[in-house]
Scaffold this motif. Structure first.
Motif, PDB file in Angstrom:
ATOM      1  N   SER A  30       0.859  -1.185   0.000  1.00 26.13           N
ATOM      2  CA  SER A  30       0.000   0.000   0.000  1.00 26.13           C
ATOM      3  C   SER A  30       0.898   1.238   0.000  1.00 26.13           C
ATOM      4  O   SER A  30       2.092   1.140   0.244  1.00 26.13           O
ATOM      5  CB  SER A  30      -0.904   0.000   1.235  1.00 26.13           C
ATOM      6  OG  SER A  30      -0.113   0.144   2.384  1.00 26.13           O
ATOM      7  N   GLY A  31       0.317   2.394  -0.254  1.00 23.45           N
ATOM      8  CA  GLY A  31       1.096   3.635  -0.307  1.00 23.45           C
ATOM      9  C   GLY A  31       1.532   3.919  -1.724  1.00 23.45           C
ATOM     10  O   GLY A  31       1.273   3.146  -2.647  1.00 23.45           O
ATOM     11  N   LYS A  32       2.262   5.017  -1.859  1.00 24.10           N
ATOM     12  CA  LYS A  32       2.612   5.544  -3.170  1.00 24.10           C
ATOM     13  C   LYS A  32       3.367   4.515  -4.032  1.00 24.10           C
ATOM     14  O   LYS A  32       2.935   4.141  -5.106  1.00 24.10           O
ATOM     15  CB  LYS A  32       3.475   6.782  -2.958  1.00 24.10           C
ATOM     16  CG  LYS A  32       3.582   7.663  -4.139  1.00 24.10           C
ATOM     17  CD  LYS A  32       4.150   9.011  -3.704  1.00 24.10           C
ATOM     18  CE  LYS A  32       5.075   9.553  -4.765  1.00 24.10           C
ATOM     19  NZ  LYS A  32       6.250  10.183  -4.226  1.00 24.10           N
ATOM     20  N   ASN A  33       4.496   4.057  -3.512  1.00 28.22           N
ATOM     21  CA  ASN A  33       5.309   3.112  -4.296  1.00 28.22           C
ATOM     22  C   ASN A  33       5.148   1.665  -3.857  1.00 28.22           C
ATOM     23  O   ASN A  33       5.648   0.765  -4.510  1.00 28.22           O
ATOM     24  CB  ASN A  33       6.785   3.501  -4.197  1.00 28.22           C
ATOM     25  CG  ASN A  33       7.058   4.835  -4.850  1.00 28.22           C
ATOM     26  OD1 ASN A  33       6.717   5.021  -6.015  1.00 28.22           O
ATOM     27  ND2 ASN A  33       7.625   5.756  -4.115  1.00 28.22           N
ATOM     28  N   ALA A  34       4.447   1.472  -2.730  1.00 29.96           N
ATOM     29  CA  ALA A  34       4.213   0.118  -2.201  1.00 29.96           C
ATOM     30  C   ALA A  34       5.507  -0.707  -2.148  1.00 29.96           C
ATOM     31  O   ALA A  34       5.572  -1.820  -2.651  1.00 29.96           O
ATOM     32  CB  ALA A  34       3.142  -0.587  -3.017  1.00 29.96           C
ATOM     33  N   VAL A  35       6.524  -0.104  -1.544  1.00 34.38           N
ATOM     34  CA  VAL A  35       7.852  -0.715  -1.522  1.00 34.38           C
ATOM     35  C   VAL A  35       7.932  -1.863  -0.508  1.00 34.38           C
ATOM     36  O   VAL A  35       7.498  -1.724   0.634  1.00 34.38           O
ATOM     37  CB  VAL A  35       8.915   0.353  -1.132  1.00 34.38           C
ATOM     38  CG1 VAL A  35      10.273  -0.290  -0.884  1.00 34.38           C
ATOM     39  CG2 VAL A  35       9.006   1.428  -2.194  1.00 34.38           C
ATOM     40  N   MET A  36       8.477  -2.980  -0.953  1.00 33.77           N
ATOM     41  CA  MET A  36       8.843  -4.052  -0.029  1.00 33.77           C
ATOM     42  C   MET A  36      10.373  -4.064   0.091  1.00 33.77           C
ATOM     43  O   MET A  36      11.067  -3.924  -0.923  1.00 33.77           O
ATOM     44  CB  MET A  36       8.365  -5.415  -0.532  1.00 33.77           C
ATOM     45  CG  MET A  36       6.875  -5.637  -0.415  1.00 33.77           C
ATOM     46  SD  MET A  36       6.366  -5.841   1.305  1.00 33.77           S
ATOM     47  CE  MET A  36       4.576  -5.762   1.132  1.00 33.77           C
ATOM     48  N   VAL A  37      10.851  -4.244   1.323  1.00 31.13           N
ATOM     49  CA  VAL A  37      12.290  -4.300   1.553  1.00 31.13           C
ATOM     50  C   VAL A  37      12.666  -5.742   1.873  1.00 31.13           C
ATOM     51  O   VAL A  37      12.154  -6.319   2.848  1.00 31.13           O
ATOM     52  CB  VAL A  37      12.695  -3.381   2.729  1.00 31.13           C
ATOM     53  CG1 VAL A  37      14.185  -3.506   3.010  1.00 31.13           C
ATOM     54  CG2 VAL A  37      12.315  -1.935   2.437  1.00 31.13           C
ATOM     55  N   LYS A  56       9.278  -6.275  -7.069  1.00 23.36           N
ATOM     56  CA  LYS A  56       8.716  -5.344  -8.057  1.00 23.36           C
ATOM     57  C   LYS A  56       9.718  -4.211  -8.264  1.00 23.36           C
ATOM     58  O   LYS A  56      10.651  -4.044  -7.472  1.00 23.36           O
ATOM     59  CB  LYS A  56       7.393  -4.803  -7.540  1.00 23.36           C
ATOM     60  CG  LYS A  56       6.340  -5.898  -7.431  1.00 23.36           C
ATOM     61  CD  LYS A  56       4.964  -5.318  -7.597  1.00 23.36           C
ATOM     62  CE  LYS A  56       3.977  -6.424  -7.915  1.00 23.36           C
ATOM     63  NZ  LYS A  56       2.616  -5.917  -7.974  1.00 23.36           N
ATOM     64  N   ALA A  57       9.448  -3.412  -9.288  1.00 23.08           N
ATOM     65  CA  ALA A  57      10.429  -2.405  -9.713  1.00 23.08           C
ATOM     66  C   ALA A  57      10.930  -1.508  -8.581  1.00 23.08           C
ATOM     67  O   ALA A  57      12.114  -1.210  -8.502  1.00 23.08           O
ATOM     68  CB  ALA A  57       9.822  -1.559 -10.824  1.00 23.08           C
ATOM     69  N   GLU A  58      10.042  -1.086  -7.688  1.00 18.53           N
ATOM     70  CA  GLU A  58      10.442  -0.127  -6.658  1.00 18.53           C
ATOM     71  C   GLU A  58      10.979  -0.801  -5.400  1.00 18.53           C
ATOM     72  O   GLU A  58      11.371  -0.122  -4.446  1.00 18.53           O
ATOM     73  CB  GLU A  58       9.252   0.772  -6.260  1.00 18.53           C
ATOM     74  CG  GLU A  58       8.582   1.496  -7.421  1.00 18.53           C
ATOM     75  CD  GLU A  58       9.518   2.506  -8.086  1.00 18.53           C
ATOM     76  OE1 GLU A  58      10.428   3.016  -7.402  1.00 18.53           O
ATOM     77  OE2 GLU A  58       9.354   2.747  -9.299  1.00 18.53           O
ATOM     78  N   GLY A  96       6.528  -3.220   3.777  1.00 22.71           N
ATOM     79  CA  GLY A  96       6.915  -4.363   4.597  1.00 22.71           C
ATOM     80  C   GLY A  96       8.401  -4.638   4.529  1.00 22.71           C
ATOM     81  O   GLY A  96       9.111  -4.114   3.667  1.00 22.71           O
ATOM     82  N   VAL A  97       8.849  -5.447   5.492  1.00 27.59           N
ATOM     83  CA  VAL A  97      10.244  -5.899   5.531  1.00 27.59           C
ATOM     84  C   VAL A  97      10.213  -7.421   5.560  1.00 27.59           C
ATOM     85  O   VAL A  97       9.491  -8.010   6.375  1.00 27.59           O
ATOM     86  CB  VAL A  97      10.973  -5.362   6.785  1.00 27.59           C
ATOM     87  CG1 VAL A  97      12.387  -5.915   6.868  1.00 27.59           C
ATOM     88  CG2 VAL A  97      10.984  -3.838   6.809  1.00 27.59           C
TER      89      VAL A  97
END
Ligand code: NAD
Ligand code: ZN
Length: 359
Positions: A30-37, A56-58, A96-97
């Motif tokens: 969720s959120g702008k880039n929906a980044v997973m670390v 994913k890309a981000e 998320g991490v």
């Protein structure tokens, strides 16, 4: 007061279930880039597993190094790295991490997820229930089984002054992915030492004064699985070891570990000895306290062809020995679980020194 403990919210188990990770994470983005670390043990940098990451890309992949067990300083550095990445993406927090590795990597993932939402240094939170804000979503994929880190409410960190976890309800993973194929290639003796962490959790829990039916139920199942894995040629050994670790972790969640863990924390703090191997080194000298457990442990060592390192303590200074004893003695609940309320009359500094000098 009875402990009212938080458990892992979601568990997926089975050979090959790692391939579902992408779908599982999709629901959390969720959120702008929906980044997973992704925090992944750098032992996998050269293997095929990295190509299976559902990135994913981000998304951000950080290779973590666990040659040393997790330190507060390393956690702070990783947290800063993630925050900077998010700023560069003009975004706030990642979705998320995900920690992929053994106990050390899982602990790093828990700690970074906590420190992204709690100010200051992770060293400020070493203790019990000091964490103020919920972590970001965090998920674990164990690649070694035995520590129980996948189910516990702590992340064990070595700080400037102590080796102590960030113990809190917020520490517990939101999701664990238990895929026995992930531990299939873990080499001996590491697989054995981490497995023995689990076996020792069970012995310390089952013989402790804190024992209750909850801990006993999980502890007995776990120790039975350890026996199958390390004393027989059982099929599905990886599946069984993975479940032994889970049950061993659940057993100590409602009881406590004991003498071996207390002494092993001292060895880790002063000598940097890793948890699994440190426990194995210590346990071999605890026949007076855990006679049946130690005898069975030696049978497992023999069957698995393991040679323990010896003579680790002889070169230490008096100061180092004192530090080791101090670190062990801080862990009062462990001693009380093992020896009862009057443990201080049984386990004196001299007695601890005598035990350490054998190692
Ligand atoms: P580990 O994570 O420290 O890894 C040990 C070694 O095995 C490392 O070199 C790692 O790179 C390598 N490795 C990991 N998976 C592998 C694989 N599949 N194949 C080949 N190599 C692999 O080992 P561990 O015994 O799982 O974890 C010990 C850590 O767990 C310690 O830091 C300890 O403090 C922590 N711990 C935490 C808890 C908890 O409840 N949070 C409980 C017990 C221990
Ligand atoms: Zn342990």
């Amino acid at each position: 007061m009875f402990r009212n403990f938080k458990m892992v919210s979601k568990v997926v188990f089975g050979r090959g279930c790692f391939s579902q990770l992408g779908d599982i994470l999709e629901g959390q983005r969720s959120g702008k880039n929906a980044v997973m670390v992704f925090l992944m043990d750098d032992v996998f940098e050269s293997g095929p597993l990295k190509d299976r990451l559902p990135m994913k890309a981000e998304d951000l992949l950080i290779w973590v190094n666990v040659d040393d067990e997790p330190k507060t300083k390393y956690v702070d550095q990783l947290t800063t790295q993630v925050k900077k990445y998010m700023v560069a993406k003009h975004d706030h927090l990642p979705s998320g991490v995900i920690g992929i590795g053994g106990g050390s990597t899982m602990d790093l993932a828990k700690a970074v997820a906590l420190m992204l939402t709690n100010e200051g240094s992770s060293a400020d939170y070493q203790g019990w229930d000091l964490i103020k804000n919920p972590a970001v979503y965090h998920c674990a994929v164990p690649t070694l089984s035995g520590t129980g880190a996948e189910v516990s409410r702590t992340t064990v960190l070595t700080g400037p002054e102590k080796k102590l976890g960030l113990n809190s309800d917020h520490t517990v993973f939101d999701q664990i992915v238990l895929d026995p194929e992930m531990i299939a290639d873990a080499p001996n003796p590491q697989r054995f030492y981490t497995g023995m962490d689990c076996y020792i959790h069970c012995v310390e829990s089952l013989t402790g004064t804190y024992l209750n039916s909850f801990s006993q139920a999980y502890g007995e199942k776990s120790i039975e699985l350890c026996r199958e894995v390390f004393l027989t040629d059982t099929p599905d050994a990886d599946d069984k070891l993975m479940m032994a670790s889970y049950c061993g972790g659940m057993s100590i969640a409602y009881s406590q570990v004991g003498i071996c863990h207390a002494l092993s924390y001292g060895l880790a703090f002063v000598l940097g000895l890793h948890h699994g191997i440190g426990n194995s080194v210590v346990f071999d000298y605890l026949e007076d306290y855990y006679p049946e457990g130690v005898r069975e442990f030696r049978k497992m060592m023999e069957r698995q062809g393991i040679d323990l390192p010896r003579n680790l303590v002889s070169g230490l200074t008096d100061d180092q020995m004192d530090t080791m004893i101090n670190v062990a003695l801080v862990l009062e609940p462990l001693w009380e679980n093992a020896l009862g309320k009057d443990w201080k009359t049984i386990m004196t500094r001299d007695k601890i020194r005598e035990l350490y000098l054998k190692m």
